[in-house]
Scaffold this active site. Sequence first.
Site, PDB file in Angstrom:
ATOM      1  N   HIS A   1     -17.681 -31.811 -56.030  1.00  0.00           N
ATOM      2  CA  HIS A   1     -19.122 -31.674 -56.278  1.00  0.00           C
ATOM      3  C   HIS A   1     -19.897 -32.780 -55.548  1.00  0.00           C
ATOM      4  O   HIS A   1     -20.923 -32.525 -54.917  1.00  0.00           O
ATOM      5  CB  HIS A   1     -19.423 -31.794 -57.772  1.00  0.00           C
ATOM      6  CG  HIS A   1     -18.995 -30.605 -58.592  1.00  0.00           C
ATOM      7  ND1 HIS A   1     -19.380 -29.318 -58.304  1.00  0.00           N
ATOM      8  CD2 HIS A   1     -18.230 -30.517 -59.705  1.00  0.00           C
ATOM      9  CE1 HIS A   1     -18.877 -28.487 -59.210  1.00  0.00           C
ATOM     10  NE2 HIS A   1     -18.168 -29.185 -60.068  1.00  0.00           N
TER      11      HIS A   1
ATOM     12  N   TYR B   1     -16.742 -20.098 -62.247  1.00  0.00           N
ATOM     13  CA  TYR B   1     -15.360 -20.596 -62.195  1.00  0.00           C
ATOM     14  C   TYR B   1     -14.386 -19.482 -61.828  1.00  0.00           C
ATOM     15  O   TYR B   1     -13.354 -19.725 -61.212  1.00  0.00           O
ATOM     16  CB  TYR B   1     -14.961 -21.227 -63.528  1.00  0.00           C
ATOM     17  CG  TYR B   1     -15.838 -22.387 -63.935  1.00  0.00           C
ATOM     18  CD1 TYR B   1     -15.746 -23.615 -63.287  1.00  0.00           C
ATOM     19  CD2 TYR B   1     -16.763 -22.259 -64.966  1.00  0.00           C
ATOM     20  CE1 TYR B   1     -16.547 -24.677 -63.659  1.00  0.00           C
ATOM     21  CE2 TYR B   1     -17.568 -23.314 -65.346  1.00  0.00           C
ATOM     22  CZ  TYR B   1     -17.459 -24.528 -64.689  1.00  0.00           C
ATOM     23  OH  TYR B   1     -18.251 -25.587 -65.063  1.00  0.00           O
TER      24      TYR B   1
ATOM     25  N   GLU C   1     -18.026 -24.985 -57.393  1.00  0.00           N
ATOM     26  CA  GLU C   1     -16.841 -25.212 -58.222  1.00  0.00           C
ATOM     27  C   GLU C   1     -15.544 -25.147 -57.417  1.00  0.00           C
ATOM     28  O   GLU C   1     -14.498 -25.585 -57.882  1.00  0.00           O
ATOM     29  CB  GLU C   1     -16.792 -24.184 -59.358  1.00  0.00           C
ATOM     30  CG  GLU C   1     -17.955 -24.254 -60.330  1.00  0.00           C
ATOM     31  CD  GLU C   1     -18.108 -25.620 -60.979  1.00  0.00           C
ATOM     32  OE1 GLU C   1     -17.120 -26.374 -61.021  1.00  0.00           O
ATOM     33  OE2 GLU C   1     -19.225 -25.945 -61.422  1.00  0.00           O
TER      34      GLU C   1
ATOM     35  N   HIS D   1     -11.590 -32.278 -58.497  1.00  0.00           N
ATOM     36  CA  HIS D   1     -12.631 -31.254 -58.685  1.00  0.00           C
ATOM     37  C   HIS D   1     -14.021 -31.903 -58.680  1.00  0.00           C
ATOM     38  O   HIS D   1     -14.929 -31.457 -57.974  1.00  0.00           O
ATOM     39  CB  HIS D   1     -12.369 -30.526 -60.008  1.00  0.00           C
ATOM     40  CG  HIS D   1     -13.443 -29.569 -60.416  1.00  0.00           C
ATOM     41  ND1 HIS D   1     -13.373 -28.214 -60.146  1.00  0.00           N
ATOM     42  CD2 HIS D   1     -14.633 -29.755 -61.058  1.00  0.00           C
ATOM     43  CE1 HIS D   1     -14.468 -27.622 -60.612  1.00  0.00           C
ATOM     44  NE2 HIS D   1     -15.252 -28.534 -61.168  1.00  0.00           N
ATOM     45  N   GLU D   2     -14.169 -32.938 -59.458  1.00  0.00           N
ATOM     46  CA  GLU D   2     -15.496 -33.573 -59.572  1.00  0.00           C
ATOM     47  C   GLU D   2     -15.943 -34.184 -58.247  1.00  0.00           C
ATOM     48  O   GLU D   2     -17.111 -34.091 -57.871  1.00  0.00           O
ATOM     49  CB  GLU D   2     -15.495 -34.643 -60.665  1.00  0.00           C
ATOM     50  CG  GLU D   2     -15.242 -34.111 -62.078  1.00  0.00           C
ATOM     51  CD  GLU D   2     -16.206 -33.025 -62.499  1.00  0.00           C
ATOM     52  OE1 GLU D   2     -17.329 -32.970 -61.968  1.00  0.00           O
ATOM     53  OE2 GLU D   2     -15.828 -32.199 -63.345  1.00  0.00           O
TER      54      GLU D   2
ATOM     55  N   HIS E   1     -17.124 -34.309 -71.713  1.00  0.00           N
ATOM     56  CA  HIS E   1     -16.807 -33.213 -70.785  1.00  0.00           C
ATOM     57  C   HIS E   1     -17.153 -33.654 -69.354  1.00  0.00           C
ATOM     58  O   HIS E   1     -18.263 -34.093 -69.073  1.00  0.00           O
ATOM     59  CB  HIS E   1     -17.554 -31.931 -71.150  1.00  0.00           C
ATOM     60  CG  HIS E   1     -17.073 -30.764 -70.341  1.00  0.00           C
ATOM     61  ND1 HIS E   1     -16.001 -29.980 -70.714  1.00  0.00           N
ATOM     62  CD2 HIS E   1     -17.462 -30.281 -69.134  1.00  0.00           C
ATOM     63  CE1 HIS E   1     -15.765 -29.074 -69.787  1.00  0.00           C
ATOM     64  NE2 HIS E   1     -16.644 -29.230 -68.816  1.00  0.00           N
ATOM     65  N   ALA E   2     -16.185 -33.512 -68.454  1.00  0.00           N
ATOM     66  CA  ALA E   2     -16.331 -34.057 -67.103  1.00  0.00           C
ATOM     67  C   ALA E   2     -17.538 -33.460 -66.382  1.00  0.00           C
ATOM     68  O   ALA E   2     -17.799 -32.258 -66.475  1.00  0.00           O
ATOM     69  CB  ALA E   2     -15.064 -33.777 -66.299  1.00  0.00           C
TER      70      ALA E   2
ATOM     71  N   HIS F   1     -19.090 -24.833 -72.546  1.00  0.00           N
ATOM     72  CA  HIS F   1     -20.112 -24.182 -71.739  1.00  0.00           C
ATOM     73  C   HIS F   1     -21.004 -23.226 -72.528  1.00  0.00           C
ATOM     74  O   HIS F   1     -22.056 -22.828 -72.033  1.00  0.00           O
ATOM     75  CB  HIS F   1     -19.452 -23.449 -70.571  1.00  0.00           C
ATOM     76  CG  HIS F   1     -18.656 -24.378 -69.688  1.00  0.00           C
ATOM     77  ND1 HIS F   1     -17.501 -24.991 -70.108  1.00  0.00           N
ATOM     78  CD2 HIS F   1     -18.864 -24.813 -68.419  1.00  0.00           C
ATOM     79  CE1 HIS F   1     -17.015 -25.752 -69.143  1.00  0.00           C
ATOM     80  NE2 HIS F   1     -17.828 -25.675 -68.104  1.00  0.00           N
TER      81      HIS F   1
HETATM   82  O1  X8Z Z   1     -16.201 -27.559 -66.691  1.00  0.00           O
HETATM   83  C1  X8Z Z   1     -15.434 -27.733 -65.760  1.00  0.00           C
HETATM   84  C2  X8Z Z   1     -15.524 -29.002 -64.929  1.00  0.00           C
HETATM   85  C3  X8Z Z   1     -16.919 -29.409 -64.723  1.00  0.00           C
HETATM   86  S1  X8Z Z   1     -17.776 -28.293 -63.697  1.00  0.00           S
HETATM   87  C4  X8Z Z   1     -14.789 -30.114 -65.638  1.00  0.00           C
HETATM   88  N1  X8Z Z   1     -14.464 -26.843 -65.485  1.00  0.00           N
HETATM   89  C5  X8Z Z   1     -14.284 -25.634 -66.276  1.00  0.00           C
HETATM   90  C6  X8Z Z   1     -13.845 -25.947 -67.687  1.00  0.00           C
HETATM   91  O2  X8Z Z   1     -13.453 -27.080 -67.961  1.00  0.00           O
HETATM   92  O3  X8Z Z   1     -13.890 -25.053 -68.534  1.00  0.00           O
HETATM   93  C7  X8Z Z   1     -13.493 -26.931 -64.401  1.00  0.00           C
HETATM   94  C8  X8Z Z   1     -12.578 -25.764 -64.583  1.00  0.00           C
HETATM   95  C9  X8Z Z   1     -13.230 -24.841 -65.551  1.00  0.00           C
HETATM   96 ZN    ZN Z   2     -17.202 -28.317 -61.685  1.00  0.00          ZN
END
Ligand code: X8Z
Ligand code: ZN
Length: 664
Positions: A421, A556, A445, A417-418, A387-388, A546
């Site tokens: 951060h 988000y 975010e 996106h990354e 997960h990024a 998450h």
């Molecule tokens: O979790 C993330 C990023 C890291 S903060 C990859 N995002 C959420 C997800 O993947 O559920 C970005 C958009 C929403």
């Molecule tokens: Zn993020």
Amino acid sequence: MKYRHLLLPLAVAAGLLSLSACKKEASPEGPATTAATGAGTGETADQFVARVNAEYRAAFPETTSAQWLSSTYINDDSQRVAAKANERSLAQLNAWIEQARKFEGQPMSEDSKRALALLKLMTSMPAPKDPAKLSELTAIAARMEGDYGAGTYCTGEGDAKQCRQLGELEDVLRSSRDYDAQLDAWQGWHSTAAPMRHDYARFVQLVNEGATELGYADTGAMWRAGYDMPADQFATETDRLWEQVRPLYEQLHCFARDRLQQTYGVEKGQVAGGLIPAHLTGNMWQQEWGNLWDILQPYPEAGSLDITAALEKQYQQDLGAALHKRGASPDTRARFEAEREAQLLVAKQMAERAQDFYVSLGMPKLPDSYWAKSQFIKPLDRDVVCHASAWDMDMAGDVRTKMCIKPTEEDFTTIYHELGHLYYDLAYNPQPPLFQNGANDGFHEAIGDTIVLAMTPKYLNSIGLVDAPQESREAVINNQMRMALAKVAFLPFGLMIDRWRWGVFDGSITPDHYNQAWWELKAKYQGVAPATPRGEEFFDAGAKYHVPGNTPYTRYFLADLLQFQFYKSLCEAAGHTGPLYECSFYGNPEAGRKFQAMLAHGASQPWQATLKELTGSERIDGGAVLEYFAPLQEWLKQQNQGKQCGWQAPATASAAPKAAAPKG
Ligand code: X8Z
Ligand code: ZN
């Protein structure tokens, strides 16, 4: 995202200290003796804050390194070290918070007041004081993250046995249009989360104990307290924002459902009540629908916006060059090595593209260490968390991203996106450690996503990803649809996850109703439903990173709105005239200066003040989203004319817990 089987539990608990966003921030850690010092020793409040900042900074690199290792090189030892570090960190944080009480009502600077308020909110995983329970909590958190990473779905027996992890199951949802294959991939991934249910229920008890010890009603109340306004008011604010944008989402939903029915048939294209089948949105969680471009593209003749196809082409070119280097007829091994080389190259090219945008705004290039130490593609020799995430290792320039990049549009925008951060981190690094955070977590975010909004067809063309854009209404609608599938589809998802968790934390959703409440909220907000029954034998919330990773999610939702506000202001700074959706501030130093000034504040002042400086407003607002999508909304209304839009949440929804009406 793609995971291979993890033999060992992951000990990194994401969000132990959720200093910023999806970043895995190190927890503070100092000598145990500090608990014994404090006001009793004649220390003033300002001195105390300075000491916490110093201890925090000193302990930071070691703790982040433990976490980085455990996420990028999973084995017993890295997990043990990271788990222990987390345990110590949370104990240290509790000690600091305890010591800080002595300074209540004492004279101190405004900055110190703010720092002490932030200290109490530093973790999204409030830990009980009882050492045994603290230890149990970090163990469960580690196990859940590990279970998520290890999630594997196997079918068949003997030689026919096939095992797939998330990345491969996502590939099916993205690329296959076979109803049954998609259903199988969706169900397969969700089956991996079922065993986590018990751990999650215990986790909730333990963090709630930690939260009440800190003086909050429950963990959800603590999360809602992090927005420079009363927690109740924050919950109401999110309701208001959702009501602003809901009509737009409903139009998109109506259009998508219709096209799905055209594709899969009237029966299979929806679930009773007009809900969209969860496995048909091209996304495991129905959070972004961009992978349905082939089905939802409004005007196929109006120019290609298929970024995934363009990136795949780039990969094939890279592969061609890598093969060429290996001679006329490379053997299997040489071919394999060429593939790895091309995968890494295209991933880095994607990241370089993202960096180039930030640099065009006057921001610095990322340091060499970024390119040397980041994880760009999934390693083959070990398990990792795919997960990024974005990491500030030392508050002094060692920034990294950790991803398993594939050449897809989704991963391309995720890198932007990354890097958002990381540029935030670098901009606020001069602040004291307790202020090294987003103005609020939604800001963190929203930074990279603001850049994503500026990735107009013109910009995409300039970097060779799409054809020269046509100047037509059809082309505008196409691009609006592309953006809406990412940004509008996401809105209710961004909201519902924490609606569920707020309910879980405040006790209105009990463990024996976890799945029922989950799907009721999915139906209510997103208008999606599983195609087959999902009883309490499943734990579908656990299939979203998450939840086991304990990363708050309302950030988000806020970011999805804030990014349009930021974008509008930066467009104004860049002197843009004309419709908002046409604006790209690529290469504009004035926009860059404004952005950078905002980033540099970090969390040093209430987010309302930071927002005001940039946008002139102190409120998060959906107005800019609606302005941006005005042409699409009109178009959708026309398309949907005569159709019965909207949906009926299933009958059981009447028994829905009061998840949307959280306590203080
Ligand atoms: O979790 C993330 C990023 C890291 S903060 C990859 N995002 C959420 C997800 O993947 O559920 C970005 C958009 C929403
Ligand atoms: Zn993020």
